[in-house]
Each structure stands twice: as structure tokens, then as C-alpha cells.
Design a protein around this motif. Sequence first.
Motif, PDB file in Angstrom:
ATOM      1  N   TYR A   1       1.248  -0.905 -11.556  1.00  0.00           N
ATOM      2  CA  TYR A   1       0.570   0.107 -12.388  1.00  0.00           C
ATOM      3  C   TYR A   1       1.041   1.494 -11.998  1.00  0.00           C
ATOM      4  O   TYR A   1       1.306   2.343 -12.850  1.00  0.00           O
ATOM      5  CB  TYR A   1      -0.943  -0.030 -12.209  1.00  0.00           C
ATOM      6  N   LYS A   2       1.164   1.672 -10.698  1.00  0.00           N
ATOM      7  CA  LYS A   2       1.642   2.978 -10.220  1.00  0.00           C
ATOM      8  C   LYS A   2       3.045   3.243 -10.766  1.00  0.00           C
ATOM      9  O   LYS A   2       3.349   4.342 -11.231  1.00  0.00           O
ATOM     10  CB  LYS A   2       1.640   2.969  -8.693  1.00  0.00           C
TER      11      LYS A   2
ATOM     12  N   LEU B   1      -1.508  -3.407  -8.781  1.00  0.00           N
ATOM     13  CA  LEU B   1      -1.743  -1.963  -8.712  1.00  0.00           C
ATOM     14  C   LEU B   1      -0.455  -1.199  -8.434  1.00  0.00           C
ATOM     15  O   LEU B   1      -0.246  -0.116  -8.982  1.00  0.00           O
ATOM     16  CB  LEU B   1      -2.786  -1.646  -7.634  1.00  0.00           C
ATOM     17  N   ALA B   2       0.389  -1.776  -7.600  1.00  0.00           N
ATOM     18  CA  ALA B   2       1.663  -1.097  -7.330  1.00  0.00           C
ATOM     19  C   ALA B   2       2.472  -0.988  -8.612  1.00  0.00           C
ATOM     20  O   ALA B   2       3.068   0.059  -8.902  1.00  0.00           O
ATOM     21  CB  ALA B   2       2.442  -1.852  -6.270  1.00  0.00           C
TER      22      ALA B   2
ATOM     23  N   HIS C   1      -6.775  -1.746 -15.139  1.00  0.00           N
ATOM     24  CA  HIS C   1      -6.274  -0.376 -14.998  1.00  0.00           C
ATOM     25  C   HIS C   1      -5.092  -0.148 -15.924  1.00  0.00           C
ATOM     26  O   HIS C   1      -5.027   0.800 -16.680  1.00  0.00           O
ATOM     27  CB  HIS C   1      -5.774  -0.116 -13.575  1.00  0.00           C
TER      28      HIS C   1
ATOM     29  N   PHE D   1      -5.905  -0.445 -19.615  1.00  0.00           N
ATOM     30  CA  PHE D   1      -6.589   0.749 -20.110  1.00  0.00           C
ATOM     31  C   PHE D   1      -5.573   1.820 -20.462  1.00  0.00           C
ATOM     32  O   PHE D   1      -5.609   2.438 -21.531  1.00  0.00           O
ATOM     33  CB  PHE D   1      -7.566   1.263 -19.054  1.00  0.00           C
TER      34      PHE D   1
ATOM     35  N   SER E   1       2.477   1.911  -3.331  1.00  0.00           N
ATOM     36  CA  SER E   1       1.640   2.497  -4.384  1.00  0.00           C
ATOM     37  C   SER E   1       1.161   3.889  -4.002  1.00  0.00           C
ATOM     38  O   SER E   1       0.700   4.642  -4.842  1.00  0.00           O
ATOM     39  CB  SER E   1       0.452   1.590  -4.672  1.00  0.00           C
ATOM     40  N   GLN E   2       1.218   4.206  -2.745  1.00  0.00           N
ATOM     41  CA  GLN E   2       0.793   5.523  -2.293  1.00  0.00           C
ATOM     42  C   GLN E   2       1.877   6.560  -2.576  1.00  0.00           C
ATOM     43  O   GLN E   2       1.679   7.493  -3.311  1.00  0.00           O
ATOM     44  CB  GLN E   2       0.523   5.453  -0.788  1.00  0.00           C
TER      45      GLN E   2
ATOM     46  N   THR F   1       0.828  -1.201   0.000  1.00  0.00           N
ATOM     47  CA  THR F   1       0.000   0.000   0.000  1.00  0.00           C
ATOM     48  C   THR F   1       0.863   1.251   0.000  1.00  0.00           C
ATOM     49  O   THR F   1       0.644   2.170  -0.785  1.00  0.00           O
ATOM     50  CB  THR F   1      -0.917   0.006   1.238  1.00  0.00           C
TER      51      THR F   1
ATOM     52  N   LYS G   1      -2.835  -6.206  -5.026  1.00  0.00           N
ATOM     53  CA  LYS G   1      -2.104  -5.001  -4.646  1.00  0.00           C
ATOM     54  C   LYS G   1      -0.801  -4.872  -5.429  1.00  0.00           C
ATOM     55  O   LYS G   1      -0.378  -3.775  -5.757  1.00  0.00           O
ATOM     56  CB  LYS G   1      -1.831  -5.002  -3.140  1.00  0.00           C
TER      57      LYS G   1
ATOM     58  N   LEU H   1       2.958   4.326 -14.190  1.00  0.00           N
ATOM     59  CA  LEU H   1       2.575   5.726 -14.353  1.00  0.00           C
ATOM     60  C   LEU H   1       3.749   6.660 -14.120  1.00  0.00           C
ATOM     61  O   LEU H   1       3.917   7.648 -14.838  1.00  0.00           O
ATOM     62  CB  LEU H   1       1.453   6.090 -13.375  1.00  0.00           C
TER      63      LEU H   1
ATOM     64  N   LYS I   1      -4.568   3.004 -24.251  1.00  0.00           N
ATOM     65  CA  LYS I   1      -4.786   4.400 -24.586  1.00  0.00           C
ATOM     66  C   LYS I   1      -3.543   4.971 -25.267  1.00  0.00           C
ATOM     67  O   LYS I   1      -3.627   5.755 -26.203  1.00  0.00           O
ATOM     68  CB  LYS I   1      -5.077   5.179 -23.308  1.00  0.00           C
TER      69      LYS I   1
END
Lengths: 1098, 193
Positions: A193-194, A190-191, A227, A230, A158-159, A155, A187, A197, A234
Motif C-alpha cells: 500500500y505504501k 501494508l508495505a 486501506h 479505500f 513501509s516506513q 516495517t 505487513k 502511495l 477513491k
Amino acid sequence: MSDIVEKTLTALPGLFLQNQSVGGPAGVKASFSSRLGGLVRGITALTSKHEEEKLIQQELSNLKATVSAPATTLKMMKECMVRLIYCEMLGYDASFGYIHAIKLAQQGNLLEKRVGYLAVSLFLHENHELLLLLVNTVVKDLQSTNLVEVCMALTIVSQIFPREMIPAVLPLIEDKLQHSKEIIRRKAVLALYKFHLIAPNQVQHIHIKFRKALCDRDVGVMAASLHIYFRMIKENPSAYKDLTGSFVTILKQVVGGKLPVDFNYHSVPAPWLQIQLLRILGLLGKDDQRTSELMYDVLDESLRRAELNHNVTYGLKALTYVIQQDPTLALQHQMTIIECLDHPDPIIKRETLELLYRITNAQNITVIVQKMLEYLHQSKEEYIIVNLVGKIAELAEKYAPDNAWFIQTMNAVFSVGGDVMHPDIPNNFMRLLAEGFDDETEDQQLRLYAVQSYLTLLDVENVFYPQKFLQVMSWVLGEYYYLLDKDTPEEVLTKLYKLLMNASVSSETKAWLIAAVTKLTSQAHSSNIVERLIQEFTISLDTCMRQHAFELKHLRENVELMKSLLPVDKSCEDMVVDASLSFLDGFVAEELSQGAAPYKPHHQRQEEKLSQEKVLNFEPYGLSFSSSGFTGRQSPAGISLGSDISGNSAETGLKETNGLKLEGIKKLWGKEGYLPKKEGKTGDETEAPPVPQESIIMETVDQTLIKKDQCQVLTQSKEEKEKQLLASSLFVGLGSESTVNLLGKADTVSHKFRRKSKIKETKSGETTSAHNRTCSYFSSSSNATYEDGYYLDTLQDRGDKELNKLSLNSGLLDSESLTELPSVEKLSNCKLSSSPSLFTDNSMEGFQPSQSTALSVANETSLAASLLEETSEHMHSDLVEVCHNETISLSSFKIWKDDCLFMVWSVSNKSGLELESADLEIAPAENFKITEQPGCRLPIIEAESIKTFQYSVQVEKPFTEGNLSGFINYQMMDTHSVQLEFSVNLSLLDFIRPLKISTENFGKLWLSFANDVKQNIKVSESQAALPSALKTLQQKLRLHVVEIIGNEGLLACQLLPSIPCLLHFRVHGDVLALWFRSSCSTLPDCLLYQCQKVMEGS
Amino acid sequence: MIQAILVFNNHGKPRLVRFYQRFPEEIQQQIVRETFHLVLKRDDNICNFLEGGSLIGGPEYKLIYRHYATLYFVFCVDSSESELGILDLIQVFVETLDKCFENVCELDLIFHMDKVHYILQEVVMGGMVLETNMNEIVAQIEAQNRLEKSEGGLSAAPARAVSAVKNINLPEIPRNINIGDLNIKVPNLSQFV
């Protein structure tokens, strides 16, 4: 409910007091365990902001003392931290506690750690220096066996996580993708993915693992991976077309209710998943018929199940997107849309108008524009006005049903849009009036109507029009007043004079006005008003106006000159002005012979003066005499005197302005343009022309609509009827007619007022749907083989200099095809041998390769044979066809020159006919500077011949994948013009060249560079040996090997034009430790990515 | 991406402030105030989406909010999020809070700010929607609660106190302040005093 809480709040302090007064243990407990509670209660009891501040400052100083006291246990610290979070939330600075938050996260037990992590993520940001202290803790927790700790670490990662520390945790998180617990996998996705980014290059090598996540047996993990898909789709839809099937299958399962009931939300199966999937499919299907076909079924299914009325804006938004693809869908929801138009919420209204804007056609234009104007009159926000006014003007130009309507609409646009609207609107409008269309009488009517309408507007007393509108009016009146056929323009002159004397009119507008007066004066013979005006303004304080007044005065004295200077209705014709002032030659010669000093331009005089003096200038106004009168003359308003539209008359004299080509423009707006509303939809249906099979779906849509209409008729109230009437006028023309549109492009309605000169548009309506392929053969790493030859002597094959035989496939793996390039070496040797300063000073921008040496081609196809003018001295790729049709074939190849990438496109004319006005254009691309080489414009391509277009490409900043797109235009004899689009991929490697430096210089450079990236990559056994790794890097990345010391290697390269990047690498077992450094911050990242790709690929 | 999650009451008092994008401290406060004023003037019967205020980035960002009794829940998101998705996400978040706090109210958010943050962390992680399945979220929270109980059970008592306080004015629910329970816990507490 609110009452209750309010009451509770007031009762609360009392209750706790009670508790305390009970005394004993209970009281003690309340006072300690709920310090936060005490704080909150304290704040609630306060009445003013000031008191609150005092209380919190006191609280903070208490906390400060507590947290720094050595006796404070972690448990107490945990409690303090919660209070600190509360204070920060209220906006008070608690920065003294940050370090303690980190300490808590580092040292605490599970619960304390949790508070610590929470506080850290709330207090700090990802660039905060304290965050570095947390990295080790995060690494430790990621390796923990306790799930909760791992979760917390994921967490926090990714935060907030420092970008440069990503490599430290990346492998750990990658491992978590295989974790047995879903929540951890989710998780981890998502991490990652972060990370994608914030530092896309660092995770690019694990894309394949995302595919695994997409197929995960846990729905949550799959959803999390959407996520990232996408986002990636894009960025580059074409790379993920192969996944369309998977997404469709997933969506089918979701819509079909195959997921556990848990995922239902208000009895809709997993709406979030549906939304996400639909958006992904939307991206994939955009502009791609074949991919779209795959999803029709499931889209239909989802549409049927979705309830659009849940929240109207959302529905509208969705509808807006849908309508871009298919306007008929709006028909199904027309009543909803009508209701939204009357919705009290302005945002919904605006969205509705946005939607209407997209479905506008020649038949519903009046109604839609009326609705837009209504909204416009209510709105006050500037950007809404600007936006809406632009749309109205655009629609009016496109679809105007008649002259009167057009002028009135534009009047509304000008008076509301006023001075905030985009300057293009009035400019386009005036250009439109001036250039006209095919039909001269129609043009004159439009102009006449404009003149009449402005005269009426100016008659109205006490109305203030925006300046821009006044400018338009004055121009139109000046140019076209003669159309009224009145003897003298006395009437209009009076009006203009009144405006000129009006204090609220800006001086810019006054210049426009006086220009109009001047034009009119040439038509009037004598006018008192003009005389009075001259008198007034020759003594005006405004120099610009004074100038105009004097001009007018002198022109009036010479009527002949005035008439030739201001001809009637010639605004579109260019004036020929002798800009060289040759008529003054005699005068100048005479003066010179009499000893006058030759004329020097102002700047030259100034420079000379400065260089002479080199002392302080004590004259207060010595050098700055330039402005006022001089610039006044150059003001845009002044220019408008001669020829408003063609701009500065002096300039037009110099360059033969591209004359406005008006021939061949269709005259589209006329009486037949506006069809009155049709009654109901049945009319549409019967009138529908027989449509090909593709539009059968459309037909069914129409039919269901009719059924709906029919049942509605029975229960209609009067109000509803009104709405339906509105609906029928709004949605007219969308039904059966647009089925025709659907077959082609969505918006093939030709623009009413479009001018050819302005829009790059092929004249014919039928744009040839050409083969339009993205050509990705050019991932240059596959066929670029650079070889330094210093360390791999055995591989040298000097005999094989026949570059023509360098083949695409063998280039990659076959060492025999490695070709040594003496010239490349020679060049780079002399250029890069010395000190670092060379790189920065080296300006290679001015490079202009000559056509003959630039060309070199791999001789693969017979077509290319003709291209081979000289043997290559540079590396180049093979000739690859990028697009073709029955007439032409366009191929392209790259030449990796020392100082730039050279792209050559060759067009071969396969037909037996001559091609005219062939033109290749490359769209400007981000990151790249594209320079066209001279001699590229070839108006005619003879039958069965080949022509080439050459461009040199420079990078502006490092990137990973780039794309050049463009189109080629040509015209066959007597036929329409054809446009073919193409695109070519570029890789960073196209711009990487070896950098030959000595170890010593390497050392110096290494220390001077601030940006570095480190990464360990695992390689296979065969790769692990230093020589083979080295070989790969040397060949595929075009790195120069500086030195090898034991199991470490030093390599160097540069990104064109001259950004150096250094690589230090060490082989350690099967791990390759890479360490990049460069002066550019992004280059190491990008190179690392390429490096990983290469090492994994081989 | 979700840029920020703000919860404030009808008077604009912040109850939960969570930014996923970096803003300086004082800007954060201004954003809360600006958002409050934007949301406050809207009727309950109009649309739940609006464009972000100038501080948070203007029209490219959307504010999606729901109003529950005394509290506004506002999510600020960029264009990559679906408005309706977020609107429902707010509902999920609030329903989850309700499950975790048994009949949630503003007081729970005040006195258990940390817990609310933990619950939020299971729904939204680093600005990305992590979980929308309510049962799943509650399961995660319960797992954490078990951990908490095993480590001390300190904070359980005030939770009960608050839920008791909360029910004071609701006539149909009997007052169930369990004094005995509180007394039992006291000996444990004395060691920290």
C-alpha cells in the motif's frame, strides 16, 4: 497520578544515588547499564534550557567519541544508539550517528538490528543518500527464515524506502503475500500500500493479489487490504463496483458479531473495520442508485448499532456526510444537534453550523442564518469568517424570505466579512440589484429598501464600516437614490462628502464615492456641496481623485452631456462607445496634413527609442512616464463611473456584451416563501402528500419520530421545550416535504436569486436523467495496431488498405488485420531521423487540422457512414456509442494522428424534429489540453441527421489512466433543454507514437537521459522468445524497434508532443528485463505499467 | 495516513516523537511546541479533535489527542483517517503500553523509549494503522521480549527497577525491590564494564 509521578521523579535521583553508594557491583551496574537513565536524570535535575543544552552537547561529544572508536562493540553501540535517539527527540543534531545506525542494522544480531532499524527510521527520510546502503540488508532480511527479521525489514520498507529502489524488493514482498504467517502477510499488504502511495505504477500489476488479500482468512490481512481499496476506490470508484457485494458481506459479518471476541472494542465489534467499510461503501454508492440499494440493509443495521453520542463532533461529521444524501436523517438527531449548538467548544459549533448549512431550506433559513451570524460575531479567525460569510451570502441569495431580511442579512455580511470576504459576494450582490428579476415593482422595492437602509446606517455616528461595504453603499446610493423621489439629493451628498473627507477611507473607496457623487450630481441641478467637493479635490494630491474632480467639474458645465452619460437606472444597459475614436478622424487628418507625426503606441515608441540608442540611458525619468495619471484612469473605481456592472465601458463598446437575459427566470421569493414554524412534526405528517413507494422508508422515519416526540412530551422540562421549539424551526421543511426531493436530486429547490447568465444550468427543473455511462471501450491498446513493418515483413498486408473493415475484436490478436500505414511511416520518418535536438525544438502546438482530412471513421454502423468524408490516413478506433436517449445518440472515436490525439464526437438526431442550440462541451481535464476545432458550433441539428464535434487533445504530463468528460445540451422545439453527460477513457497509449531513430542516436539519447526505471517481468513461455515479445511491444505500445542485438533489443517511442522515451530490453529465460529511460521523470513509470499490462494481457 | 505521533508531558517535554512524513529537524521541534500549545489551552471536557497547526499543514490535517494524567498523546492525521477511529486507536495504544509495562507511567516512556517505539511499530506502521487488536499487539511484543530474554536479559533488570520505583509512593502496593535478584545479575554485567 500526576502528583505521584512528580514526586517519583524528584525522588528518583536520590534513589539511584543510594544504589550507587551501596557500592560494589550494584553501583557499577547502575552506572553502566542505564546510561540513558543517567542522562534522563541529569536532564531532569537541570533548571534551565541553557544547562540542558550544555549537558546534551557534552553527552553528544562523548557519544561521538564512543561510536567512532574501533573498540566499541555492537552491544555498546546499541546502547549508544538509544541515547542518540533520545537526544534527537529533544531536538539536538546527532547526524554523526546515522552511519552507525545503518551499520548496526547491517551487522548486528537480532536485537542490535532492531535498534539499528529503529534509529534509521527515526533519523533518516526516504530521500536520504545513506539509505541506499541499507537496501541490500533489507533484501537479505526479507529473505531470512527468521520471522522477526522479515517483520523488521517489512516495517522499515513501509516506513522509509527510496522510491527508485522499490523494484529491488517488490518481488520479495509480493511473495510474502502468500506467507503462512498472518502478521507477515499483513505487513506485506501494508508495505505494498505504501508503494502504491509513492509509486502507484509499479504495483499496478499486482492488483489482483490485493483481491486475494481481501479474501484472506485472517481478519487482520483483510483489514489491511481495506486501506489500499479505500484509496483505489477513491481514485476510481467505477472500477470497483463489482466488489460492493464483498464489502457488504464483510460488513454484515462484522456488524453481526461474527468476528472473534478479540476484535471487540468496548463491546463494539471491530469499530475500525466498520468505519473503513462504511467509508468504502460510501464512495461506491455515491451517485449510484443501483449500488446503493445493495447496501441499504447493512447500513441500516450498522446505524442501529452505532452510538452516535460517543463523541459529538464525530457524529456530526458523519451526519454531515449522511445529510448530503438524505436530509431527513438529520431529523432523528435534532436534539443532539441543538445541544451541540450551545457546546462550549467552538469546533463543535462550527461543525454544527456546517451541518445546518446543508439542511437549510426556505423555511428554516432565518433561524439558521441567525445562528451563523451569532457565531460569526464571536469568531476571530480570518478563514472562518471568510468561509462562513460566503455561506451566509449564498444561503441568503438562495432562500431569502423577503426584501428587508435579505438586505439586513447582507448588511451583516458586509460589515462583518468586511475586507476579507470573497470579492464575488459584493459583486454578486450589486449585480443582483441591478439585474433584478421578473417583477419590476418587486425589484424597485428591494432597491428602495437597500437605499433606505444604507441611509440609516450612514446616519449612525462614529461607526466605521469596512471599505467593501462602503463601496457597495456608494454604488447603490449613486444608482438608486432617485427611487426615494426627493427633489434634491442634498442629504445623501452631504453624507458622501463626509465620507470623502474621512481620512480612514481608502482611496479606492473614495473613487467609488466620487463616482456616486457624480451620478447624483446629474440629478441635482445645483449643489453647494458638489462645488465645495470639486474645489477640494481639484487640488488633491491623489491624481486619481483629481482626475475625477476635473471630470465632474467639466460635466457639470454641460448638463446635457452629463444626462446622456449618466442615465438613471441604466446600469444594466450597455453603453455604445466608439472605441476606434472615429470622430477624431477629421482632426487627425488635419494634423497629419500639417506635418504632425503619426501616432505610435507607447510600446512602439519605447522599442524604437531603445533600438536607436542602444546605449545607457542617462535620463533619469526618460522612459517611465506612463504610470500615474494614465493608470489612475484605468483603476476599477474610475470605470465604475460609467457603468459599474458591465465593466470597462470601452470594452463593452467593442464587443457586443452578452446582454443579460432575464426572461424566463422564475421569480421565486415572495410572501409565500417563508412559512412560519410548524408545531411539532405531526403537522408535517398529516400534510404529507401521498408518496410513491420509494419513500416508504422515509415515512417510517417520520413515524418513529412522532413516537419519540410523543414520549418526550411527557417528561419535558421547560428548557427542553425551548430547545424543541428551536428544533422545530430549524428542521422545518426537512420532513415530509423533502420526500419529494429525495425522488429527484437532493437539492432541487430552485435558487431564489440565481441568474441564468451566470450559471450553466438547464432551465428546466427536471434534468433528464439520461443514460450516463462511462464508456470504457476505448482502452485503446485493444484496437490500436501500429505496425512498423521493418522486422515483421510477413505480417504486412499491403493489399488490405480498407481501413473501414478494421474491426474491434480482430484487431487485437489476429495478425492478419494488422495494417500497415505508409503515410504514418513517411511522416514520422522525415520528422524523426536526425539529431536529438529535433525533439525539443519541434513545436507541434500550432497544429490546426482541417475538417475534411481529419475525418476518418471505422465504418461499423450505418450512422457513421455519413461521417466518412475521406479515406483515413491515420489510425483510428471504432465508433462507439457513449451515451444516448430517445432523441439523440452520441458516438465517439479516436484518431491517432501523428502529433495529437483527435477526438470526434458525432451526434445523430434520431427524432423527426429539429434540435436547437445543440452544444457539446468537454470539461477541462487535468493533464490534458483540449482544443476545439473550428466549425464545431452547430446551432441546429436537423431531423435524422448527424453532426460532428471535433477536438484535438494534447497531454500535458504523463499519466496512466485519464478520463474526458463532458455533456451535450440541446433543445427540442418549444420544450425544455436536455443535458446528457458522458465520459470517455483515455489511455497513455493514445499519446504514444513510434520514434524512428538510428542506433547511434539512440546511444546518444540514452546517455543524455537521467530518469530511468528497471524492472524484470516474468512472461509465459510463448512470450519469452525475443521475436514475439518484440512483436507485442511493437504493436501494442507503438514502439519503434531501433535494433536487435542478440537477445537484447532497443526500442524508442515518444509521448506527444515530443517527449522521447527509450527502452532497452533483454530476454533471459522467461524473464524480460526492461529498462526505460526518458527525459521526463514520470514517463518511464507510466510506460512500464503499460508494458506490464500488455505483456501480461497477451 | 498518520503524519505524526507525538507524546509530551504537561510541560511540553517530548516523550515520544515519531514522524511519518518528512519534516526538517528544527521544524519537527517547532511542530511539537506548536502542538503542545494548541492542546494545552483546551479543557479536558471539550472535544478531542482539532485542526492542525500551520506548520503541519493547517486545517487539512487533524490533531486527535487524549490526555492521560501527565501525558498528552497526539496523533496528527490527514483527511483519509477517521477521527473517532484514531481516538480509539490512542486508547488502544495506551492500554497496550499499560499491559506491556504493568501500570504504565511517564517514567516508562522515558526509560524505555526504544520499547515504546517497538510497541508503536506494531500498532502503526509507516503511518498506516497496522493492528487494532490489543491481544494481537501484546502477542507480538511478547514474542519480541522472549527473543530479548534469550539474547541476554540485560535490559530486564532496569525495567524491574523502574516498576519498583514507580510503586514507591503507592501505599497499598508493598515495596518489592528485589535486591537479591539484582545481585544475581551482577556477575553477568561485570564483563561489560
